[in-house]
Scaffold this active site. Structure first.
Site: not given
Ligand code: BG6
Length: 525
Positions: A216-217, A279
């Site tokens: 989960d980044h 997230h």
């Molecule tokens: C991803 C989703 O996990 O997270 C995307 O699949 C979304 O749809 C993205 O745009 C948002 O990540 P961040 O780091 O730009 O807030």
């Protein structure tokens, strides 16, 4: 922390400066790793895809430049496309050039780490050939027999690829004295509870839980990692961090981006699977969990899972009181006209997929009973902003009621995740002057203030932790199941009930979401 008022500056802006050093933070910090890393081969399944060129290779290259990769180390790209090692290197070079300036003096050394093998995901012999080829590379480059398999492939292929790896002897059985094997899985982990259980069953046929790294980044973002530090390395917040002092919490991930080229995936996922199941649930857990006994992966996961299991099931009969669903229409983003979701390539013209949702959730435990948590995320909103806003209760009695016409705003602690990477505390002071008047001020801590070290991008941190075998910033299966158990009934209503078309409210791109939600900006600002 040392809060200082800067003389001659706007009294509303008060900043923090680190107390323990005059040196710029991060200077002289050479090593990004805690110790010496085991040599290994990083195998990317799906090497001709988007994730490889946009995220994985740039992150690995940056780690390489920062001397944070193990030694020896190899990257073996695999996919159905027929390509030579040289062809793969050329492609990755182009990808890096797209991502940013490429240093020609460092590229040849990085290019030598890159290899390529063609595979078919459901074809056992091609995985057997891969296994043999990895052995040869081990012998030649002394990579120690350790392997990380990154599944950068569509989720529909996860089970097939895991089975092929396992049958080729690259899973659990591989670990019998030959080295370690880890498998990295990207979200979505299933599309509901049932499919998540099926995926897990298949993964566990060939890999043990401690070999599986579910990404989960968001967890790797510096400001997200800071939530636990802020809560548990300070004694001032904890006494207030409960239902007695907190009135409500909003967790918002607003985006300006639309669906881009991902309609095939997004039409099936929608915002609830794309952003909430992963997230937002992690942000909620970090904000509300109890202190773990230590910062090891399992004690932390245990506390998160307790939160997920305490989520109050959604009342199906009052569904609309707890949820707002929306879909973006045409509008303007950064001054440019953008199409409606239904006009995006690959999206059905009568799609009912939500691109926006706000849900109100409650956590049924002693700490949080009765406190509403507003979780919101949407695409094509007015600006990119991810933040957690903790709103404290109003003062119980105002001694200023005769001098002030309006009420006193409650205090707020705002944990800015992105792009405002800062912590803000709002409180009231006296406006300087002869008359008594209140001034609402912000005390700001800017996360990167005075920091000159290397800023790890989320994928760099994820890959580094995976190389180190540290599972703290990854999902554990019981957490995934508890979240699906909470969200699956909500998804079922959104996707199957008779009035699903009426439930969806349209909003103009560039706005703050459906009209019904006028209070969103107020919740995040
Ligand atoms: C991803 C989703 O996990 O997270 C995307 O699949 C979304 O749809 C993205 O745009 C948002 O990540 P961040 O780091 O730009 O807030």
């Amino acid at each position: 922390m040392n809060f200082q008022e800067e003389k001659g500056k706007d009294p509303v802006a008060i900043s923090t400066v680190p107390t323990n050093t005059d040196e710029p933070l991060g200077k002289g910090q050479d090593s990004l790793t805690a110790g010496v890393l085991d040599p290994c081969i990083f195998i990317i399944l799906g090497a001709s895809g988007d994730l490889t060129s946009r995220k994985l290779i740039p992150a690995l290259y940056s780690l390489f430049l920062n001397k944070a990769l193990p030694h020896p180390f190899l990257i073996v790209g695999c996919s159905r496309t027929v390509m030579s090692d040289e062809g793969f290197r050329e492609r990755m070079k182009e990808a890096l050039e797209k991502a940013g300036p490429l240093d020609p003096s460092t590229w040849p050394a990085f290019a030598r780490l890159l290899h390529y093998r063609t595979i078919l995901y459901d074809d056992f012999p091609s995985f057997k050939r891969l296994a043999d080829s990895l052995k040869e590379l081990d012998k030649k480059y002394k990579t120690g027999g350790n392997r990380i398999f990154e599944l950068a492939i569509p989720p529909s292929l996860y089970e097939t690829a895991a089975r092929s790896l396992g049958r080729a002897g690259l899973g659990i059985e591989y670990e019998n004295g030959r080295g370690w094997a880890r498998i990295v899985v990207e979200k979505p982990f299933g599309r509901d509870l049932e499919t998540a259980l099926a995926l897990d069953k298949r993964l566990h046929e060939y890999f043990q839980e401690n070999q599986i790294f579910r990404i989960d980044h968001y967890l790797a973002k510096e400001t997200v990692q800071n939530i636990l530090v802020c809560r548990f390395a300070n004694s001032i917040f904890e006494p207030l961090w409960n239902r007695n002092y907190i009135d409500q919490v909003s967790i918002t991930a607003a985006e300006t981006l639309g669906v881009e080229h991902r309609a095939g995936y997004y039409e099936q996922a929608g915002v609830l699977r794309d952003m909430f199941q992963n997230h937002l649930m992690q942000l909620l857990a970090l904000t509300t969990m109890e202190s773990p006994t230590c910062l090891d992966a399992d004690p932390v996961q245990d506390e998160k899972v307790k939160v997920f299991r305490s989520l109050r099931p959604f009342p199906a009969e009052d569904f609309m009181d707890y949820t707002v669903l929306g879909q973006y229409g045409r509008g303007r983003i950064d001054g440019k006209e953008v199409p409606a979701y239904r006009e995006e390539p690959g999206v059905s013209p009568d799609s009912l997929t939500p691109t926006f949702a706000m849900i109100k959730v409650f956590i049924d435990n002693w700490r949080w009973q009765g406190v509403p948590f507003y979780l919101t995320s949407g695409k094509r909103l007015a600006r990119k902003q991810t933040a957690i806003v903790i709103q404290f209760k109003e003062i119980p009695h105002s001694v200023f009621r005769e001098t002030l016409e309006e009420g006193i705003s409650p205090n707020r602690l705002i944990l800015g995740i992105y792009p405002e990477e800062k912590i803000t505390l709002t409180f009231q002071t006296k406006r300087p002057g002869a008359h008594l008047a209140l001034l609402s001020v912000n005390m700001n801590f800017f996360y990167y203030q005075n920091y000159q070290g290397h800023l790890l991008e989320a994928y760099e941190k994820i890959l580094l932790d995976c190389l180190q075998g540290d599972r703290l910033l990854f999902w554990r299966q019981d957490g995934i199941e508890a979240c699906w158990a909470f969200l699956t009934p909500i998804l079922w209503i959104c996707e199957h009930c008779d009035n699903r078309a009426e439930m969806l409210r349209f909003y103009a791109s560039g706005s703050w979401g459906p009209e019904a939600l006028k209070k969103l900006p107020e919740l995040i600002d």
